[in-house]
Design a protein around this motif. Structure first.
Motif: not given
Length: 133
Positions: A28-34
């Motif tokens: 939700h906050l940084v889609p696509g981040a790990t």
């Protein structure tokens, strides 16, 4: 981006365990981040700055789960961060910066060229739509 403040912000919705914090950040906050699991566990655990409390919940067939809750000190820290002016972005590869710089370079006004304020308005609208959806 401040992962610490992102985590504090996620906790404003209520208590979350480490896996829930990681999932909420990535989805939700940084889609696509790990987010690496070591980055997930909330900072601010020194006695002088207790920004979150930790409750250990026993589980029979799994390791104990730690559930984090935002404290008043955490709310004050998050509020101060939200109200503080944003530091100048040090990364010159920032897409919005590049778009504005490309548009504001001295050049003749070409027909159909993009208004730099439209770039800012579009970026702001995109950010706001993600926040409200």
């Amino acid at each position: 981006m401040s992962i610490k403040h992102a985590i504090l912000g996620l906790l404003t919705g209520g208590p979350l365990n480490g896996y829930e914090l990681k999932s909420a950040y990535e989805e939700h906050l940084v889609p696509g981040a790990t987010l690496h699991i070591g980055q997930v566990y909330p900072p601010g655990q020194a006695p002088a700055e207790r920004q979150v409390t930790v409750e250990v919940v026993a589980q029979s067939e799994r390791p104990d789960r730690k559930v984090y809750t935002l404290t008043d000190a955490g709310c004050r820290e998050l509020d101060g961060w939200l109200k503080a002016p944003r530091a100048k972005e040090a990364d010159p590869r920032n897409e919005t910066y590049l778009k504005l710089n490309a548009r504001l370079r001295p050049q003749p006004q070409a027909p159909g060229s993009v208004d730099p304020f439209a770039v800012i308005d579009a970026r702001t609208a995109a950010c706001l739509s993600r926040c409200t959806s």
